[in-house]
Design an enzyme around this catalytic site. Structure first.
Site, PDB file in Angstrom:
ATOM      1  N   GLU A 151     -16.947 -11.498-101.777  1.00  0.00           N
ATOM      2  CA  GLU A 151     -16.116 -12.217-102.760  1.00  0.00           C
ATOM      3  C   GLU A 151     -16.068 -13.706-102.426  1.00  0.00           C
ATOM      4  OE1 GLU A 151     -12.287 -10.334-103.356  1.00  0.00           O
ATOM      5  OE2 GLU A 151     -13.077  -8.362-102.835  1.00  0.00           O
TER       6      GLU A 151
ATOM      7  N   GLU B  92      -8.647  -3.888 -98.335  1.00  0.00           N
ATOM      8  CA  GLU B  92      -7.501  -4.615 -97.786  1.00  0.00           C
ATOM      9  C   GLU B  92      -6.425  -3.695 -97.187  1.00  0.00           C
ATOM     10  OE1 GLU B  92      -6.106  -7.246-100.826  1.00  0.00           O
ATOM     11  OE2 GLU B  92      -8.074  -8.155-101.129  1.00  0.00           O
TER      12      GLU B  92
END
Length: 463
Positions: free
Chosen positions: A372, A261
């Site tokens: 995810e 991220e």
């Protein structure tokens, strides 16, 4: 006088002939009917409705269990109806159906109407498919790992978690316990307990272990956040951590999310993290270089290195920045794959958005990890219980994503990982960042370890 009469009769004949031609034209060009929302929905049926079409004598009704009408409900394949509605019967409770109609006049048939979706009330009488996910995935012409995020305390021999993991999944990722914060307690001091347990469980049971994640701005230990040394010394600490962790798990962990991220949601630039502030704009590349060097030094020539991020299918500036990072890493032979988190909802992203995003990485020859995956069904808090409509919508979204992934070339496949086992243990209902704190049911199993329709949707996506 005779001429006037002849002219009058000729005019009448022309008018009648003209009307007849118009009628025939209308019959051969029937308007397409408009289907309306179903009424009187119950456990076993509903009333299908549609608008009147001028010149039609009857209507042809189709009812299907699939939106593409590849299969039809018995007796409802072009069923002829003379009214503007039909009571459809003999259906299963808690099941999604689709209907459409065409207008008919003798041999003339219109185009298909719009498609109406309707879900019968009650509970579905069709049991969920109990086939194990990895068993079906392993039978594919181009198989891939089916993964799940785990916690160390779930990995107890004989537990329900243990049975499901061994039967269903061929890969595991640590949900949190292999991040920097729980492992690094001080400079050069490590708590390996939970991470070692996860890695040992995978290795002992023939389950692939994906490492998540070496560097993430939300998992920085306090000692590093408060580090008072120079920026050069700060970078040296990060390098030491990455080197020590990759070395510790060399040959045991098959892949790592090196940086997680790194791209900001709003600016389309690097996120303003402690790593950017203290290490500069090349920090992502530095981390990948250190991970690659550590693996090579440990003799782990096959370690796969991934960049991992979320919301890139809908946030195009973020997607573009991610790929600029990836291009730089690829030029230096430092990256093997991309992790797409896919914390999606039952409404979005769209199929085209997901495919476009993933295909950019495929075109670069990279491994794809849907890393995810979970699917929210209550993003706006408009329901207080898991309704049949959302259950089936979630099933279709899981099916869609699995089909997208299964369609990519074999060389680009790595793993598709579900982010948790049970609905009541998912991070989603408790996340303040998502702005919908409350009920949600995002995973493949309910709170009692029972299979959900989402699980069946995953299996159907493998067909």
């Amino acid at each position: 006088m005779k001429n006037k009469i002849l002219i009058i009769f000729s005019s009448i004949f022309f008018m009648l002939n003209s009307c007849s031609s118009e009628d025939n034209a209308a019959a051969s060009n029937l308007e397409t009917p408009i289907a309306n929302a179903a009424k009187d929905v119950n456990d076993a049926g509903f009333k299908a409705k549609w608008n009147y079409v001028s010149k039609s004598q009857s209507y042809l009704l189709d009812v299907s269990i699939s939106g593409d009408f590849t299969t039809f409900v018995e007796n409802y394949n072009s069923k002829e109806v003379t009214d503007l509605n039909e009571i459809v019967v003999g259906l299963n409770g808690g099941t999604q159906y689709f209907y459409r109609v065409r207008a008919k006049n003798d041999s003339q048939i219109s185009g298909y109407s719009n498609v109406i979706s309707v879900i019968t009330t009650g509970s579905s009488t069709i049991p969920e498919d109990p086939t194990f996910l990895k068993v079906k995935a392993n039978k594919l012409a181009n198989p891939f790992f089916v993964g799940m995020a785990v916690k160390a305390d779930q990995l107890v021999n004989g537990s329900k978690y243990d049975a499901i993991l061994k039967n269903e999944f061929s890969s595991i990722s640590a949900e949190y316990e292999m991040k920097m914060n729980p492992i690094s307690t001080a400079s050069g001091v490590y708590n390996w307990t939970a991470a070692d347990k996860i890695v040992a469980y995978g290795n002992a049971n023939g389950i692939n272990v994906h490492g998540h994640a070496l560097v993430w701005h939300n998992a920085v230990p306090t000692w590093l956040t408060n580090f008072s040394g120079t920026d050069v010394q700060f970078a040296a600490e990060v390098k030491k951590y990455i080197t020590d962790v990759v070395t510790h798990y060399a040959g045991k962990v098959k892949s790592w999310d090196v940086v997680n991220e790194a791209v900001d949601d709003n600016t389309g630039e690097l996120r303003n993290t402690i790593f950017l502030q203290r290490m500069g704009p090349n920090y992502v590349k530095d981390c990948f270089q250190w991970a690659r060097d550590a693996a090579n030094a440990a003799g782990d020539k096959n370690l796969l290195l991934f960049y991992n991020d979320y919301a890139t299918s809908t946030n195009i500036p973020k997607q573009n920045k991610m790929f600029s990072i990836i291009d730089d890493l690829k030029t230096s032979n430092l990256i093997d794959g991309v992790g797409y988190q896919m914390h999606n909802t039952y409404l979005n992203p769209t199929k085209i958005q997901i495919e476009t995003d993933i295909n950019r990485a495929v075109a670069k020859g990279l491994k794809i990890h849907i890393s995810e995956l979970d699917i929210q069904v209550n993003p706006t808090n408009d329901i207080t219980s898991f309704t049949n409509e959302r259950r089936l919508a979630q099933k279709e979204k899981y099916k869609e994503i699995v089909k997208i992934y299964n369609a990519i070339p074999a060389a680009n496949k790595y793993a598709l990982t579900i982010w948790g086992m049970k609905d009541d243990e998912s991070w989603i209902p408790y996340s303040t960042d998502l702005n919908h704190v409350g009920n949600d049911w995002p995973l493949l199993y309910d709170s009692n370890f029972a299979l959900k329709s989402a699980h069946t949707g995953f299996l159907e996506g493998l067909d």
